[in-house]
Design an enzyme around this catalytic site. Structure first.
Site, PDB file in Angstrom:
ATOM      1  N   LYS A  80     -15.313 -30.910   9.485  1.00 22.54           N
ATOM      2  CA  LYS A  80     -14.663 -29.816   8.753  1.00 22.54           C
ATOM      3  C   LYS A  80     -13.299 -29.572   9.386  1.00 22.54           C
ATOM      4  O   LYS A  80     -13.153 -29.640  10.616  1.00 22.54           O
ATOM      5  CB  LYS A  80     -15.546 -28.567   8.841  1.00 22.54           C
ATOM      6  CG  LYS A  80     -15.060 -27.391   8.016  1.00 22.54           C
ATOM      7  CD  LYS A  80     -16.097 -26.273   8.026  1.00 22.54           C
ATOM      8  CE  LYS A  80     -15.693 -25.079   7.190  1.00 22.54           C
ATOM      9  NZ  LYS A  80     -16.713 -24.022   7.163  1.00 22.54           N
ATOM     10  N   SER A 155     -18.248 -22.502   2.597  1.00 25.82           N
ATOM     11  CA  SER A 155     -16.923 -23.049   2.729  1.00 25.82           C
ATOM     12  C   SER A 155     -16.867 -24.506   3.177  1.00 25.82           C
ATOM     13  O   SER A 155     -15.831 -25.148   2.999  1.00 25.82           O
ATOM     14  CB  SER A 155     -16.127 -22.182   3.718  1.00 25.82           C
ATOM     15  OG  SER A 155     -16.674 -22.269   5.017  1.00 25.82           O
ATOM     16  N   SER A 179     -21.984 -20.935   5.236  1.00 25.04           N
ATOM     17  CA  SER A 179     -21.064 -22.012   4.852  1.00 25.04           C
ATOM     18  C   SER A 179     -21.525 -23.438   5.126  1.00 25.04           C
ATOM     19  O   SER A 179     -20.900 -24.375   4.644  1.00 25.04           O
ATOM     20  CB  SER A 179     -19.720 -21.810   5.536  1.00 25.04           C
ATOM     21  OG  SER A 179     -18.968 -20.925   4.768  1.00 25.04           O
TER      22      SER A 179
END
Ligand code: GLN
Length: 507
Positions: A80, A155, A179
């Protein structure tokens, strides 16, 4: 070689040990597949081919020198884009950090690189990890590999897409209110938020420090367990990290223990286990397919020897306001450092220092990030602190005590519920209404507020052929127990789970 895309970590380990494949070949297959397909999904913010290839060459050299094979040798990894990798862009999907290259690796990155992974790229996310659909990315909206007109969840959307599409075998995400688990459930992969403190947060660009945890995603529970075994541990750089080996009763996950776990049948794992079904989560607000999948899981768990009892939590109904007050307050403090001077892109036409700060922040942050900073700053301001921030912390404590009661007084081994009341929704469907978007996290937020480990496991498809994810939560620091139960749940779902059309078309 394309069949490598569908393999597990231990398959790769065996092939490599038997000298049937080389690490460089693994790297090339995954890199080429990602390059050929990501124009459809937009998972990557940056491909890191040269890094993956140099890591693969180093592994091949070690093998040639007769050195022992590392636990995650030649496993393609996507990170990420809020995790620092020295010398590579780390943007948090924000215009503010478009040109930022960290000077050091995050601790988890260091650990996973040392374990032999091949970093294939930095992946898409909601800006500063604020969002549930990945549509708050300032770079580009990412798309779900099961249906390109749907969101991947957020996310950590890019991380989930990478595993579901076969661009990586393991991905790292961060989870502040869901997330990791939400995109894992929308994209049909496994995603785990470890107990708070099990994984170091050093080198993770902070959103809300008392809630943030880094965790692994993969297409199988066993691969998530292997990744966690290499990521966990006390880190002198993060004072909230925990040395699990010093805590009595916490069996530290190792590669060997994961191999033993794999051999256990659901019956062996589930016999005598007491599982709580959080009934409110499958009430009126839930999709019927999600409700049916949850009830089907209950039946299957019971058939293997577990007892399942319905439970309800009085304070669960307050989790959204509590979470949005606490996380936004912490975000307003954490994001104060982005001033265009020390951190973040500097505005060009500022006349004085104050306008330099304000224009830089105005140009750098997107609308959702600004909304959170304003909400958080308001909640922390004098006169309002007691009414909002303090009150939210008090309700958080009550919620935590309620969970403790379930686990320690009523002796539940784990709690079961859907990861989200619905499956993936259409791109643009909820962007106009932040509150609707926030509701996506209703089932995932409690684990963050209470610091508990939680995992999302794919459990079949809905009528539109979109994945359904079920969530298990366990007592704090019982991450190994949670993984054992997740192994069982995954086995019980096996006949119903498949791979994404994008990956199926490639292997
Ligand atoms: N969707 C939640 C939010 O926007 C959770 C985000 C996260 O876990 N990083 O705050």
């Amino acid at each position: 070689m394309k069949e490598l895309l569908g393999k597990s970590v231990s398959d790769i380990h065996e092939l490599l040990s038997a000298k049937k494949i080389k690490a460089v070949e693994v790297a090339k297959v995954f890199l080429e597949h990602a390059k050929a397909n990501d124009s459809k999904t937009s998972a990557f913010i940056c491909h890191t081919d040269e890094l993956a290839l140099s890591q693969a060459e180093a592994i091949d050299n070690k093998i040639a020198n007769g050195e022992t094979l590392l636990p995650l040798a030649a496993i393609p990894l996507a990170l990420k884009d809020n995790l620092c990798v020295q010398g590579y862009p780390t943007t948090c999907a924000s215009k503010f950090l478009e040109n930022f290259k960290p000077e050091y690796d995050a601790t988890v990155v260091k650990k996973l690189f040392a374990a032999g992974t091949l970093c294939v790229g930095k992946v898409n996310m909601d800006e500063f990890a604020m969002g549930s659909s990945n549509e708050n990315s300032a770079m580009k909206p990412a798309k779900n590999p099961w249906d390109l007109s749907c969101v991947p969840g957020g996310s950590s959307g890019g991380s989930a897409i990478a595993c579901a599409s076969g661009y990586s075998m393991i991905s790292l995400g961060s989870d502040t209110g869901g997330s990791i688990r939400l995109p894992a459930s929308f994209c049909g992969v496994v995603g785990m938020k470890p107990s708070y403190g099990v994984v170091s947060r050093f080198g993770l660009i902070a959103f809300a420090s008392s809630l943030d945890q880094i965790g692994p995603m993969a297409r199988r529970v066993e691969d998530v367990a292997l990744a966690l075994s290499q990521m966990q541990g006390k880190d002198p750089q993060d004072s909230t990290s925990i040395d699990a080996s010093k805590i009595s009763g916490y069996p530290v996950l190792s590669v060997d223990s994961v191999q033993t776990l794999k051999k256990e049948s659901p019956k062996e794992i589930l016999k005598g286990r007491k599982i709580g079904l959080i009934a409110d989560t499958i009430g009126e607000g839930a999709d019927s397919c999600v409700r049916e999948a949850t009830l089907d899981a209950v039946k299957r768990l019971e058939a293997e020897g577990a007892t399942v009892e319905e439970v309800s939590l009085e304070y669960n109904k307050h989790v959204l306001p509590v979470y949005y007050l606490i996380s936004s307050s912490e975000a307003s403090a954490n994001l104060a450092r982005f001033d265009g001077v020390k951190y973040g892109a500097r505005a060009k036409d500022a006349k004085d220092l104050n306008s330099l700060y304000s224009i830089s922040r105005q140009e750098g942050f997107g609308p959702e990030v600004k909304r959170r900073i304003m909400l958080g700053t308001y909640a922390l301001s004098s006169g309002y602190y007691d009414a909002y921030y303090k009150k939210a912390q008090q309700v958080r404590r009550l919620l935590l005590e309620e969970y403790d009661k379930l686990f320690f007084e009523q002796k539940f081994d784990a709690l079961l519920m859907p990861t989200c009341p619905n499956t993936a929704f259409k791109l643009g469907e909820k962007t106009e209404d932040p509150l609707k978007m926030y509701l996506s996290d209703i089932c995932t937020i409690p684990a963050n507020l209470a610091g508990l480990p939680a995992i999302s496991v794919p459990f079949g498809l809905d009528k539109k052929n979109l994945p359904i994810g079920l969530q298990l939560m366990a007592p704090r620091l019982c991450d190994d127990k949670l993984l054992r139960l997740a192994f069982a749940l995954e086995k019980l779902a096996q006949s119903k789970s498949t791979v994404s059309p994008l990956l199926a078309a490639s292997v």
